[in-house]
Design a protein around this motif. Structure first.
Motif, mmCIF file in Angstrom:
data_model
loop_
_atom_site.group_PDB
_atom_site.id
_atom_site.type_symbol
_atom_site.label_atom_id
_atom_site.label_comp_id
_atom_site.label_asym_id
_atom_site.label_seq_id
_atom_site.Cartn_x
_atom_site.Cartn_y
_atom_site.Cartn_z
ATOM 1 N N ALA A 55 7.966 -22.242 -20.274
ATOM 2 C CA ALA A 55 7.994 -21.477 -19.026
ATOM 3 C C ALA A 55 8.318 -22.462 -17.909
ATOM 4 C CB ALA A 55 6.639 -20.826 -18.794
ATOM 5 N N VAL A 56 9.330 -22.122 -17.117
ATOM 6 C CA VAL A 56 9.806 -23.061 -16.078
ATOM 7 C C VAL A 56 10.120 -22.307 -14.796
ATOM 8 C CG1 VAL A 56 10.840 -24.622 -17.796
ATOM 9 C CG2 VAL A 56 12.226 -22.774 -16.795
ATOM 10 N N ARG A 57 10.513 -23.056 -13.790
ATOM 11 C CA ARG A 57 11.134 -22.457 -12.604
ATOM 12 C C ARG A 57 12.633 -22.598 -12.839
ATOM 13 N NH1 ARG A 57 8.323 -23.401 -7.266
ATOM 14 N NH2 ARG A 57 6.126 -23.248 -7.798
ATOM 15 N N ALA A 58 13.366 -21.482 -12.735
ATOM 16 C CA ALA A 58 14.791 -21.502 -13.053
ATOM 17 C C ALA A 58 15.518 -22.563 -12.209
ATOM 18 C CB ALA A 58 15.403 -20.116 -12.829
ATOM 19 N N ALA A 59 15.039 -22.741 -10.971
ATOM 20 C CA ALA A 59 15.700 -23.707 -10.079
ATOM 21 C C ALA A 59 15.692 -25.110 -10.673
ATOM 22 C CB ALA A 59 15.004 -23.703 -8.717
ATOM 23 N N ASP A 60 14.642 -25.389 -11.500
ATOM 24 C CA ASP A 60 14.536 -26.726 -12.115
ATOM 25 C C ASP A 60 15.522 -26.947 -13.246
ATOM 26 O OD1 ASP A 60 12.593 -27.578 -10.428
ATOM 27 O OD2 ASP A 60 10.914 -27.258 -11.823
ATOM 28 N N THR A 61 16.231 -25.897 -13.647
ATOM 29 C CA THR A 61 17.149 -26.065 -14.786
ATOM 30 C C THR A 61 18.598 -26.147 -14.311
ATOM 31 O OG1 THR A 61 17.564 -23.693 -15.132
ATOM 32 C CG2 THR A 61 15.601 -24.615 -16.189
ATOM 33 N N ARG A 62 18.785 -26.077 -13.003
ATOM 34 C CA ARG A 62 20.143 -26.055 -12.463
ATOM 35 C C ARG A 62 20.955 -27.243 -12.973
ATOM 36 N NH1 ARG A 62 19.307 -24.898 -6.777
ATOM 37 N NH2 ARG A 62 18.543 -22.935 -7.615
ATOM 38 N N GLU A 63 22.134 -26.939 -13.501
ATOM 39 C CA GLU A 63 23.082 -27.938 -14.021
ATOM 40 C C GLU A 63 22.550 -28.743 -15.200
ATOM 41 O OE1 GLU A 63 24.477 -30.074 -10.593
ATOM 42 O OE2 GLU A 63 25.621 -28.322 -9.928
ATOM 43 N N ALA A 64 21.462 -28.264 -15.821
ATOM 44 C CA ALA A 64 20.960 -28.968 -17.012
ATOM 45 C C ALA A 64 21.960 -28.764 -18.144
ATOM 46 C CB ALA A 64 19.606 -28.401 -17.419
ATOM 47 N N SER A 65 22.176 -29.798 -18.945
ATOM 48 C CA SER A 65 23.107 -29.685 -20.074
ATOM 49 C C SER A 65 22.641 -30.626 -21.167
ATOM 50 C CB SER A 65 24.523 -30.047 -19.643
ATOM 51 O OG SER A 65 24.564 -31.438 -19.363
ATOM 52 N N ARG A 66 23.252 -30.477 -22.326
ATOM 53 C CA ARG A 66 22.950 -31.326 -23.466
ATOM 54 C C ARG A 66 23.164 -32.802 -23.106
ATOM 55 N NH1 ARG A 66 21.949 -30.196 -28.670
ATOM 56 N NH2 ARG A 66 21.939 -28.004 -28.102
ATOM 57 N N GLU A 67 24.234 -33.051 -22.371
ATOM 58 C CA GLU A 67 24.577 -34.424 -21.985
ATOM 59 C C GLU A 67 23.641 -34.950 -20.896
ATOM 60 O OE1 GLU A 67 26.933 -31.875 -21.986
ATOM 61 O OE2 GLU A 67 27.324 -32.440 -24.089
ATOM 62 N N ARG A 68 23.268 -34.000 -19.959
ATOM 63 C CA ARG A 68 22.421 -34.428 -18.838
ATOM 64 C C ARG A 68 21.198 -33.530 -18.735
ATOM 65 N NH1 ARG A 68 25.414 -35.517 -13.392
ATOM 66 N NH2 ARG A 68 23.221 -36.013 -13.019
ATOM 67 N N PRO A 69 20.227 -33.736 -19.672
ATOM 68 C CA PRO A 69 19.021 -32.888 -19.644
ATOM 69 C C PRO A 69 18.229 -33.118 -18.362
ATOM 70 C CG PRO A 69 19.097 -34.285 -21.627
ATOM 71 C CD PRO A 69 20.169 -34.766 -20.711
ATOM 72 N N ILE A 109 12.047 -18.457 -18.985
ATOM 73 C CA ILE A 109 11.704 -19.189 -20.211
ATOM 74 C C ILE A 109 12.953 -19.906 -20.708
ATOM 75 C CG2 ILE A 109 10.887 -18.961 -22.627
ATOM 76 C CD1 ILE A 109 8.769 -18.021 -20.595
ATOM 77 N N VAL A 110 12.757 -21.181 -21.117
ATOM 78 C CA VAL A 110 13.842 -21.878 -21.823
ATOM 79 C C VAL A 110 13.438 -21.904 -23.288
ATOM 80 C CG1 VAL A 110 15.119 -24.026 -22.096
ATOM 81 C CG2 VAL A 110 14.318 -23.330 -19.820
ATOM 82 N N ARG A 111 14.285 -21.333 -24.145
ATOM 83 C CA ARG A 111 13.955 -21.293 -25.577
ATOM 84 C C ARG A 111 13.917 -22.706 -26.153
ATOM 85 N NH1 ARG A 111 17.772 -16.276 -27.610
ATOM 86 N NH2 ARG A 111 17.181 -14.883 -25.898
ATOM 87 N N PHE A 112 13.186 -22.893 -27.236
ATOM 88 C CA PHE A 112 13.118 -24.220 -27.874
ATOM 89 C C PHE A 112 14.505 -24.810 -28.090
ATOM 90 C CE2 PHE A 112 8.754 -23.433 -30.004
ATOM 91 C CZ PHE A 112 8.119 -23.943 -28.889
ATOM 92 N N GLU A 113 15.438 -23.943 -28.534
ATOM 93 C CA GLU A 113 16.797 -24.413 -28.836
ATOM 94 C C GLU A 113 17.482 -25.031 -27.620
ATOM 95 O OE1 GLU A 113 15.078 -21.569 -29.737
ATOM 96 O OE2 GLU A 113 16.742 -20.151 -29.830
ATOM 97 N N GLY A 114 17.009 -24.648 -26.428
ATOM 98 C CA GLY A 114 17.629 -25.159 -25.197
ATOM 99 C C GLY A 114 16.931 -26.406 -24.679
ATOM 100 N N THR A 115 16.052 -26.995 -25.524
ATOM 101 C CA THR A 115 15.328 -28.201 -25.102
ATOM 102 C C THR A 115 15.563 -29.307 -26.129
ATOM 103 O OG1 THR A 115 13.316 -27.785 -26.375
ATOM 104 C CG2 THR A 115 13.480 -26.711 -24.220
ATOM 105 N N ASP A 116 15.087 -30.500 -25.790
ATOM 106 C CA ASP A 116 15.242 -31.609 -26.740
ATOM 107 C C ASP A 116 13.971 -31.816 -27.563
ATOM 108 O OD1 ASP A 116 13.482 -32.721 -24.951
ATOM 109 O OD2 ASP A 116 14.801 -34.354 -24.313
ATOM 110 N N GLU A 117 13.143 -30.740 -27.660
ATOM 111 C CA GLU A 117 11.861 -30.882 -28.346
ATOM 112 C C GLU A 117 12.010 -31.426 -29.759
ATOM 113 O OE1 GLU A 117 8.176 -28.113 -27.998
ATOM 114 O OE2 GLU A 117 8.963 -27.838 -30.037
ATOM 115 N N ALA A 118 13.050 -30.947 -30.478
ATOM 116 C CA ALA A 118 13.235 -31.350 -31.873
ATOM 117 C C ALA A 118 13.502 -32.853 -31.987
ATOM 118 C CB ALA A 118 14.371 -30.549 -32.488
ATOM 119 N N LEU A 119 13.981 -33.439 -30.903
ATOM 120 C CA LEU A 119 14.315 -34.866 -30.947
ATOM 121 C C LEU A 119 13.101 -35.746 -30.664
ATOM 122 C CD1 LEU A 119 17.617 -34.614 -28.831
ATOM 123 C CD2 LEU A 119 17.366 -34.557 -31.337
#
Ligand code: AMP
Ligand code: MG
Length: 425
Positions: A55-69, A109-119
């Motif tokens: 659970a996050v604030r959507a504003a905190d995810t702005r421009e988040a990407s795999r390359e630049r988490p 919500i950011v799903r697990f798949e959208g995070t680096d948790e697995a790493l």
């Protein structure tokens, strides 16, 4: 002789919708709801997560990407059924499971798949967000399913499994429904033997009480099988005075023109005959009226009495045509008629005496068209024809019959039976 429609109209006129009762929700299945259901609270009761994730604030995810988490600090963990004491401030996240209440401050919500948790190895104090989400993503809002104060279920509907589920989601343990009719089932005949007894010469087992009681339960009413009565007026009258507590009486046999057919005479003497022959086959002798009796508590009563024929097929067909709609009306149902379809009949059926024929048929569908073939011998004693049939093909009374290839109307009894019947050929 009166028409099927006229007979049915008279039966329906003589019965009323029964009263209401409070029933456990599981036992309300198939019955008519007798109250409007208004939601006392929101369902779901509060905003929660539709996915496992953060659970996050959507504003905190702005421009988040795999390359630049975007890295957020994990301040709490919540499972379904738990609550978070933490607020999601800018730069933080709460690890959350599906159904977990959305923590204050979070809007998506950011799903697990959208995070680096697995790493990461093990529970981490930080999480890398690798995808951008918008406010509201994967959030289930309070009242999204049912808003507090709204009318969810309307009085008069027939309760299906989905309605039982909705009632449970509102916390209801019981619900107001129309009560089930109690139906006394009484077979008449000197030739009848009870199940469990040896079959002596000239005797037959009493099957009608069982097919009738099964039909009664099948349509949601409560059958009570009474002891068989012999073919004498006295025996029947005595039975009626012994104590019958029912909303309807179904008898079988004793309504034709034979020497021992006493049912309609008793109905005439102990009540009022509305009709006793209908222009149909099978089932011409079928009587209806209000019959006098004594209830189990000793009160004089009058109950609607359908005197069905004795032949095992006739008894089932006349039940379908007259007893079923009457019981459904008592149960508060509005949809009293069986579905009628149009089918091509696959063999000739001759009509010799101007009655409406209800022929036992197996309906199947080929190339978008229904076809009906007869189940075999149509004698009104051939009970196995009812085990094969999924419909009754209707041959009009004002016709000399139909020829193979003609279109006929079929009253459908059981759509599921088709495969079974076809498999056995
Ligand atoms: P009835 O209308 O009383 O003359 O009955 C017609 C025929 O139906 C009888 O000869 C029996 O073969 C059959 N029948 C009557 N009552 C029953 C019953 N309860 N169970 C099975 N067959 C019955
Ligand atoms: Mg008889």
């Amino acid at each position: 002789m009166i028409s099927v429609e006229e007979a049915l109209a008279r039966v329906l006129d003589s019965v009323e919708v029964l009263d209401e009762e409070e029933s456990p929700i599981l036992d309300s299945l198939g019955r008519v709801l007798a109250e409007d259901i208004t939601a006392p609270f929101d369902v779901p009761p509060r905003d929660n997560s539709a996915m496992d994730g953060y659970a996050v604030r959507a504003a905190d995810t702005r421009e988040a990407s795999r390359e630049r988490p975007r890295v957020l600090r994990v301040v709490d963990r919540v499972a379904a059924g738990a609550a978070s004491g933490c607020r999601v401030e800018a730069g933080t996240a709460v690890r959350i499971m599906t159904g977990g209440p959305l923590p204050e401050g979070a809007d998506s919500i950011v799903r697990f798949e959208g995070t680096d948790e697995a790493l990461r190895s093990g529970p981490a104090a930080e999480i890398g967000i690798m995808t951008e989400v918008k406010p509201g993503w994967d959030v289930r809002y309070a009242g999204e399913d049912i808003a507090r104060g709204s009318r969810v279920l309307k009085r008069g509907l027939v309760i299906s499994p989905a309605e039982v589920g909705v009632l449970a989601s509102l916390g209801r343990q019981t619900v107001k429904v129309i009560r089930r009719p109690r139906v006394a089932v009484l077979a008449t005949g000197n030739e009848l033997v009870n199940l469990g007894q040896p079959l002596d010469e000239g005797k037959i087992y009493n099957s009608n009480s069982y097919s009738l009681a099964a039909l009664v339960s099948y349509y949601g009413a409560i059958p009570e099988i009474l002891d068989v009565v012999r073919d004498s007026e006295d025996s029947l009258v005595a039975r009626l005075r012994e104590g019958i507590s029912a909303d309807m009486l179904l008898t079988s046999g004793g309504v034709s023109m034979g020497d021992y057919d006493v049912v309609k005479d008793v109905l005439a003497k102990q009540g009022k005959v509305s009709f006793w022959t209908v222009r149909m086959r099978p089932g011409k002798p079928v009587a209806f009226g209000m019959i006098k009796g004594v209830s189990k508590s000793g009160a004089e009563i009058k109950i609607p009495h359908l005197g069905l024929p004795g032949n095992p097929v006739s008894v089932m067909v006349t039940f379908e045509l007259f007893a079923r709609p009457a019981l459904l009306k008592m149960m508060g149902r509005k949809d009293l008629a069986r579905p009628l379809i149009e089918a091509v009949i696959e063999e000739d059926v001759v009509n010799t005496d101007g009655r409406r024929i209800f022929a036992r048929a197996v309906v199947s569908q080929r190339e978008g068209q229904y076809f009906a073939r007869l189940t075999g011998p149509q004698g009104s004693g051939v009970l196995t024809s009812m085990t094969l049939a999924n419909g009754l093909a209707i041959i009009p009374e004002d016709s000399a019959g139909v020829a193979a290839g003609d279109k006929v109307r079929v009253m459908m009894l059981d759509w599921r039976k088709k495969d079974l019947a076809l498999a056995s050929t």
